[in-house]
Design a protein around this motif. Structure first.
Motif, PDB file in Angstrom:
ATOM      1  N   ALA A  89       0.831  -1.208   0.000  1.00 35.63           N
ATOM      2  CA  ALA A  89       0.000   0.000   0.000  1.00 35.63           C
ATOM      3  C   ALA A  89       0.865   1.257   0.000  1.00 35.63           C
ATOM      4  CB  ALA A  89      -0.946  -0.010   1.194  1.00 35.63           C
ATOM      5  N   VAL A  90       1.951   1.235   0.761  1.00 37.04           N
ATOM      6  CA  VAL A  90       2.849   2.394   0.791  1.00 37.04           C
ATOM      7  C   VAL A  90       3.492   2.598  -0.572  1.00 37.04           C
ATOM      8  CG1 VAL A  90       5.027   3.264   1.754  1.00 37.04           C
ATOM      9  CG2 VAL A  90       3.277   2.324   3.274  1.00 37.04           C
ATOM     10  N   ILE A  91       3.926   1.510  -1.196  1.00 36.69           N
ATOM     11  CA  ILE A  91       4.524   1.601  -2.528  1.00 36.69           C
ATOM     12  C   ILE A  91       3.499   2.126  -3.536  1.00 36.69           C
ATOM     13  CG2 ILE A  91       5.454   0.247  -4.446  1.00 36.69           C
ATOM     14  CD1 ILE A  91       6.818  -1.525  -2.313  1.00 36.69           C
ATOM     15  N   ALA A  92       2.260   1.662  -3.436  1.00 39.55           N
ATOM     16  CA  ALA A  92       1.217   2.072  -4.373  1.00 39.55           C
ATOM     17  C   ALA A  92       0.692   3.472  -4.082  1.00 39.55           C
ATOM     18  CB  ALA A  92       0.063   1.071  -4.336  1.00 39.55           C
ATOM     19  N   PHE A  93       0.899   3.977  -2.873  1.00 39.67           N
ATOM     20  CA  PHE A  93       0.384   5.290  -2.495  1.00 39.67           C
ATOM     21  C   PHE A  93       1.033   6.415  -3.296  1.00 39.67           C
ATOM     22  CE2 PHE A  93       1.146   9.124   0.035  1.00 39.67           C
ATOM     23  CZ  PHE A  93      -0.155   9.540   0.282  1.00 39.67           C
ATOM     24  N   PHE A  94       2.331   6.374  -3.479  1.00 39.19           N
ATOM     25  CA  PHE A  94       3.053   7.501  -4.049  1.00 39.19           C
ATOM     26  C   PHE A  94       2.678   7.832  -5.490  1.00 39.19           C
ATOM     27  CE2 PHE A  94       5.677   6.562  -0.355  1.00 39.19           C
ATOM     28  CZ  PHE A  94       5.725   7.827   0.202  1.00 39.19           C
ATOM     29  N   PRO A  95       2.489   6.866  -6.381  1.00 39.22           N
ATOM     30  CA  PRO A  95       2.048   7.264  -7.724  1.00 39.22           C
ATOM     31  C   PRO A  95       0.710   8.006  -7.714  1.00 39.22           C
ATOM     32  CG  PRO A  95       2.775   4.991  -7.745  1.00 39.22           C
ATOM     33  CD  PRO A  95       2.769   5.433  -6.319  1.00 39.22           C
ATOM     34  N   TYR A  96      -0.219   7.553  -6.885  1.00 38.76           N
ATOM     35  CA  TYR A  96      -1.513   8.232  -6.814  1.00 38.76           C
ATOM     36  C   TYR A  96      -1.382   9.610  -6.175  1.00 38.76           C
ATOM     37  CZ  TYR A  96      -3.479   3.784  -8.185  1.00 38.76           C
ATOM     38  OH  TYR A  96      -3.770   2.644  -8.866  1.00 38.76           O
ATOM     39  N   TYR A  97      -0.482   9.727  -5.230  1.00 35.53           N
ATOM     40  CA  TYR A  97      -0.243  11.018  -4.588  1.00 35.53           C
ATOM     41  C   TYR A  97       0.273  12.034  -5.599  1.00 35.53           C
ATOM     42  CZ  TYR A  97       1.964  14.479  -1.548  1.00 35.53           C
ATOM     43  OH  TYR A  97       2.350  15.654  -0.956  1.00 35.53           O
ATOM     44  N   GLN A 123       6.169  18.990 -12.971  1.00 32.58           N
ATOM     45  CA  GLN A 123       7.186  18.370 -12.117  1.00 32.58           C
ATOM     46  C   GLN A 123       6.614  17.139 -11.414  1.00 32.58           C
ATOM     47  OE1 GLN A 123       8.559  20.766  -8.859  1.00 32.58           O
ATOM     48  NE2 GLN A 123      10.372  19.496  -8.530  1.00 32.58           N
ATOM     49  N   ASN A 124       5.372  17.228 -10.923  1.00 33.50           N
ATOM     50  CA  ASN A 124       4.742  16.076 -10.287  1.00 33.50           C
ATOM     51  C   ASN A 124       4.495  14.954 -11.286  1.00 33.50           C
ATOM     52  OD1 ASN A 124       4.108  16.534  -7.348  1.00 33.50           O
ATOM     53  ND2 ASN A 124       3.454  18.468  -8.250  1.00 33.50           N
ATOM     54  N   LEU A 125       4.170  15.308 -12.517  1.00 37.02           N
ATOM     55  CA  LEU A 125       3.997  14.294 -13.557  1.00 37.02           C
ATOM     56  C   LEU A 125       5.334  13.605 -13.848  1.00 37.02           C
ATOM     57  CD1 LEU A 125       1.756  13.148 -15.353  1.00 37.02           C
ATOM     58  CD2 LEU A 125       2.423  14.810 -17.091  1.00 37.02           C
ATOM     59  N   LYS A 126       6.407  14.391 -13.878  1.00 40.79           N
ATOM     60  CA  LYS A 126       7.746  13.833 -14.091  1.00 40.79           C
ATOM     61  C   LYS A 126       8.122  12.864 -12.966  1.00 40.79           C
ATOM     62  CE  LYS A 126      11.364  15.917 -12.731  1.00 40.79           C
ATOM     63  NZ  LYS A 126      12.491  16.765 -12.405  1.00 40.79           N
ATOM     64  N   TYR A 129       6.233   9.589 -13.374  1.00 37.18           N
ATOM     65  CA  TYR A 129       6.819   8.716 -14.401  1.00 37.18           C
ATOM     66  C   TYR A 129       8.165   8.148 -13.966  1.00 37.18           C
ATOM     67  CZ  TYR A 129       3.195  10.071 -17.693  1.00 37.18           C
ATOM     68  OH  TYR A 129       1.994  10.270 -18.319  1.00 37.18           O
ATOM     69  N   ARG A 130       8.961   8.942 -13.261  1.00 38.69           N
ATOM     70  CA  ARG A 130      10.246   8.440 -12.759  1.00 38.69           C
ATOM     71  C   ARG A 130      10.014   7.306 -11.769  1.00 38.69           C
ATOM     72  NH1 ARG A 130      13.407  12.672  -9.660  1.00 38.69           N
ATOM     73  NH2 ARG A 130      13.615  13.619 -11.700  1.00 38.69           N
ATOM     74  N   TYR A 131       9.068   7.489 -10.877  1.00 37.37           N
ATOM     75  CA  TYR A 131       8.737   6.473  -9.867  1.00 37.37           C
ATOM     76  C   TYR A 131       8.264   5.191 -10.551  1.00 37.37           C
ATOM     77  CZ  TYR A 131       6.776   4.581  -5.532  1.00 37.37           C
ATOM     78  OH  TYR A 131       6.497   3.800  -4.441  1.00 37.37           O
ATOM     79  N   ALA A 132       7.367   5.347 -11.532  1.00 35.92           N
ATOM     80  CA  ALA A 132       6.868   4.171 -12.266  1.00 35.92           C
ATOM     81  C   ALA A 132       8.002   3.491 -13.027  1.00 35.92           C
ATOM     82  CB  ALA A 132       5.751   4.582 -13.219  1.00 35.92           C
ATOM     83  N   GLY A 133       8.904   4.271 -13.586  1.00 38.48           N
ATOM     84  CA  GLY A 133      10.036   3.697 -14.305  1.00 38.48           C
ATOM     85  C   GLY A 133      10.970   2.923 -13.390  1.00 38.48           C
ATOM     86  N   ILE A 134      11.249   3.475 -12.218  1.00 34.83           N
ATOM     87  CA  ILE A 134      12.113   2.781 -11.256  1.00 34.83           C
ATOM     88  C   ILE A 134      11.461   1.489 -10.790  1.00 34.83           C
ATOM     89  CG2 ILE A 134      13.084   2.938  -8.921  1.00 34.83           C
ATOM     90  CD1 ILE A 134      13.592   5.940  -9.543  1.00 34.83           C
ATOM     91  N   LEU A 135      10.153   1.528 -10.504  1.00 37.42           N
ATOM     92  CA  LEU A 135       9.452   0.297 -10.108  1.00 37.42           C
ATOM     93  C   LEU A 135       9.470  -0.737 -11.230  1.00 37.42           C
ATOM     94  CD1 LEU A 135       6.322   1.506  -8.102  1.00 37.42           C
ATOM     95  CD2 LEU A 135       8.405   0.450  -7.233  1.00 37.42           C
ATOM     96  N   THR A 136       9.354  -0.279 -12.470  1.00 36.64           N
ATOM     97  CA  THR A 136       9.408  -1.197 -13.613  1.00 36.64           C
ATOM     98  C   THR A 136      10.784  -1.840 -13.723  1.00 36.64           C
ATOM     99  OG1 THR A 136       7.744   0.111 -14.776  1.00 36.64           O
ATOM    100  CG2 THR A 136       9.100  -1.372 -16.110  1.00 36.64           C
ATOM    101  N   ILE A 137      11.832  -1.052 -13.561  1.00 35.74           N
ATOM    102  CA  ILE A 137      13.194  -1.596 -13.623  1.00 35.74           C
ATOM    103  C   ILE A 137      13.403  -2.623 -12.510  1.00 35.74           C
ATOM    104  CG2 ILE A 137      15.641  -1.019 -13.292  1.00 35.74           C
ATOM    105  CD1 ILE A 137      14.993   1.677 -14.724  1.00 35.74           C
TER     106      ILE A 137
END
Length: 159
Positions: A89-97, A123-126, A129-137
């Motif tokens: 839940a904590v990991i999933a919280f930040f993209p929605y935030y 900046q928040n959109l960036k 996407y950075r967060y999603a990219g790191i999780l994908t990697i």
């Protein structure tokens, strides 16, 4: 002179069509973020309830003196489930935030024509996407590690 202030380095600007697209994107982003927060809350509640159910199934029906190793394992499994759901839940919280922050700042920027809010929105959109990219990697590395581990296990079992 005003045109020079509104023009960016590359001569790009936000016209009415772009404003419409960004406004609609902000509305959908806010909707998705709110739904995401609701699902995260439901996920945590589900994890806690399932853990309580597992722990309650380990009760020894009044036999307090005899606690088996299976009961202890089920208790740890329940605690492990709670921890897993909370970490997830904590990991999933930040993209929605960050998606919600994008939506709110974009809406404010479009209403007030505020360049700082627009920059903060992007900046928040960036960051999203950075967060999603790191999780994908990280996910890809774990998948590759899992495949290599399974291949090594199969090769060792064959010998």
């Amino acid at each position: 002179m005003e045109q020079d202030q509104n023009a960016s380095l590359f001569g790009l600007g936000i016209d009415n069509i772009s404003k419409g697209h960004l406004s609609e994107a902000a509305k959908w982003a806010k909707f998705l973020a709110i739904c995401g927060f609701i699902f995260i809350g439901l996920m945590v509640v589900y994890g806690i309830l399932m853990s309580i159910m597992i722990v309650s199934m380990t009760s020894t029906m009044g036999q307090v003196d005899t606690i088996s190793s299976e009961d202890t394992f089920k208790g740890f499994m329940g605690i492990g489930m709670i921890i897993f759901y909370i970490v997830f839940a904590v990991i999933a919280f930040f993209p929605y935030y960050f998606l919600l922050r994008f939506a709110n700042k974009m809406k404010g920027a479009l209403i007030s024509n505020d360049q700082e809010l627009l920059n903060g929105s992007f900046q928040n959109l960036k960051i999203l996407y950075r967060y999603a990219g790191i999780l994908t990697i990280i996910s890809l590395v774990l998948i590759i590690f899992g495949i290599l581990s399974m291949a090594a296990t199969v090769m060792m079992a064959g010998n």
